[in-house]
Design a protein around this motif. Structure first.
Motif, PDB file in Angstrom:
ATOM      1  N   GLU A   3      25.626  15.517  53.365  1.00  0.00           N
ATOM      2  CA  GLU A   3      24.168  15.422  53.334  1.00  0.00           C
ATOM      3  C   GLU A   3      23.693  14.137  52.660  1.00  0.00           C
TER       4      GLU A   3
ATOM      5  N   GLU B 259      28.038  27.365  58.584  1.00  0.00           N
ATOM      6  CA  GLU B 259      27.020  28.214  57.960  1.00  0.00           C
ATOM      7  C   GLU B 259      25.868  27.385  57.391  1.00  0.00           C
ATOM      8  N   TRP B 260      26.165  26.147  57.001  1.00  0.00           N
ATOM      9  CA  TRP B 260      25.140  25.271  56.425  1.00  0.00           C
ATOM     10  C   TRP B 260      24.467  24.389  57.477  1.00  0.00           C
TER      11      TRP B 260
ATOM     12  N   ARG C 258      29.973  19.186  51.280  1.00  0.00           N
ATOM     13  CA  ARG C 258      28.596  19.301  51.796  1.00  0.00           C
ATOM     14  C   ARG C 258      27.698  18.247  51.154  1.00  0.00           C
TER      15      ARG C 258
ATOM     16  N   ARG D 245      32.354  26.993  56.450  1.00  0.00           N
ATOM     17  CA  ARG D 245      31.199  26.827  55.567  1.00  0.00           C
ATOM     18  C   ARG D 245      30.217  25.786  56.109  1.00  0.00           C
ATOM     19  N   LEU D 246      30.718  24.682  56.639  1.00  0.00           N
ATOM     20  CA  LEU D 246      29.817  23.684  57.200  1.00  0.00           C
ATOM     21  C   LEU D 246      28.989  24.264  58.337  1.00  0.00           C
TER      22      LEU D 246
ATOM     23  N   ARG E 216      31.557  22.961  48.876  1.00  0.00           N
ATOM     24  CA  ARG E 216      30.208  22.573  48.459  1.00  0.00           C
ATOM     25  C   ARG E 216      30.137  21.079  48.124  1.00  0.00           C
TER      26      ARG E 216
ATOM     27  N   HIS F 100      25.999  22.259  59.760  1.00  0.00           N
ATOM     28  CA  HIS F 100      26.627  20.969  60.025  1.00  0.00           C
ATOM     29  C   HIS F 100      27.775  21.132  61.015  1.00  0.00           C
TER      30      HIS F 100
END
Length: 313
Positions: A125, A186-187, A121, A183-184, A118, A189
């Motif tokens: 961003e 899923e977000w 992330r 995870r990236l 996180r 990226h």
């Protein structure tokens, strides 16, 4: 409900990135995925080529297991000095053409992987990172006399340039950077990466040839230009050291020759579309290879060995 402790501190103003439309971030974490110190050496090479500015700092105290990986410090006569605290940071650097990009480097977090993802992330961003490119290396039963194989991976199929040599599903130990890639994705990226295959018997030494191969792939994936001349000189010196050692140690040279036979047999089978099991090649058993590797590594680190390649500190 208490808020989550901040894991990353990001610089408020980075005017160098104003108007930049394409910003890659290279990620190299020391530890699990770093056989031959290939990823860490590659990251350091990138930093050494440019004036590097820290733009984000992770709270290592929340991520690092100090008892498992104790940082070095000096004892000078009668007092402690020179503590080398672990650092996990994001630096702004430029390639040889002046193109800006980011590099996240330092020890792989031992704890709070989800929190680390996180935090990354937030960096992605905050700065508008358009692609994350990770690098790593693993020990494999391959000879140093053959081209370095690379396993590529990505959370977006469009980022994988070639067909994968792997078939089916492999169950492997997780890593912080592997979880980060998931995870990236899923977000929303893009993240991709490369893992170099380092010969087992050189995995405990610095192996710049693997660093070169990783950076060549980074150049293409991140649209960068990197001066590799310094690393190439290091790689030539290392190859010469290994060659001298093998010339003086026939048993180890025999193991490397067997690995060459195995590598070539597998490559022929792949090209012919036949079985990877080459029945006509006399290959050493796992125990035999393991025994020779143990002797090889013991010889490299033994106090009386003067012919083996120098261990990097």
């Amino acid at each position: 409900m208490a808020s989550e402790p901040t894991l990353v501190h990001i610089v408020d103003e980075v005017p160098e990135l104003e108007g930049v439309e394409r910003l890659p971030m290279v990620l190299a974490l020391d530890g699990f995925l770093d056989a031959g110190n290939a990823a860490a050496r590659a990251a350091q090479h990138l930093i050494d080529l440019s004036d590097a500015r820290v733009v984000a700092t992770f709270d290592v105290d929340q991520l690092h297991d100090y008892r498992a990986r104790r940082p070095p410090m000096s004892f000078v006569r009668d007092h402690y000095a020179g503590y080398e605290a672990p650092r996990l940071v994001v630096r702004l650097v430029r390639d040889t053409g002046g193109t800006p990009y980011l590099i996240l480097h330092g020890p792989e977090p031992d704890n709070r992987w989800e929190g680390f993802a996180r935090a990354v992330r937030q960096v992605v961003e905050r700065f508008g990172v358009t692609r994350v490119v990770t690098i790593g290396s693993v020990p494999m039963a391959v000879p140093h006399t053959r081209p370095i194989a690379i396993t590529h991976h990505a959370n977006n199929p469009e980022l994988v340039p070639d067909d994968s040599p792997w078939r089916g599903e492999l169950r492997i130990p997780a890593s912080a950077q592997a979880l980060l890639e998931v995870r990236l994705g899923e977000w929303g990226h893009d993240a991709m990466g490369y893992v170099a295959h380092v010969p087992h018997y050189l995995a405990q030494l610095e192996y710049p040839a693997a660093s070169i191969s990783l950076l060549e792939h980074v150049e293409r994936a991140a649209w960068l230009t990197v001066d590799l001349s310094g690393l190439r000189a290091e790689a030539e010196d290392r190859e010469a050291e290994v060659a001298r050692y093998l010339a003086a140690n026939e048993e180890v040279a025999d193991v490397v020759a067997a690995l060459e036979q195995q590598y070539d047999a597998f490559e022929r089978a792949e090209n012919e579309g036949s079985s990877l099991l080459a029945s006509d090649q006399p290959l050493p058993t796992g125990d035999e290879i393991g025994h020779e590797f143990e002797q090889f590594l013991a010889g490299l680190s033994g106090p009386e060995d003067t012919d083996g390649p120098d261990r990097e500190e």
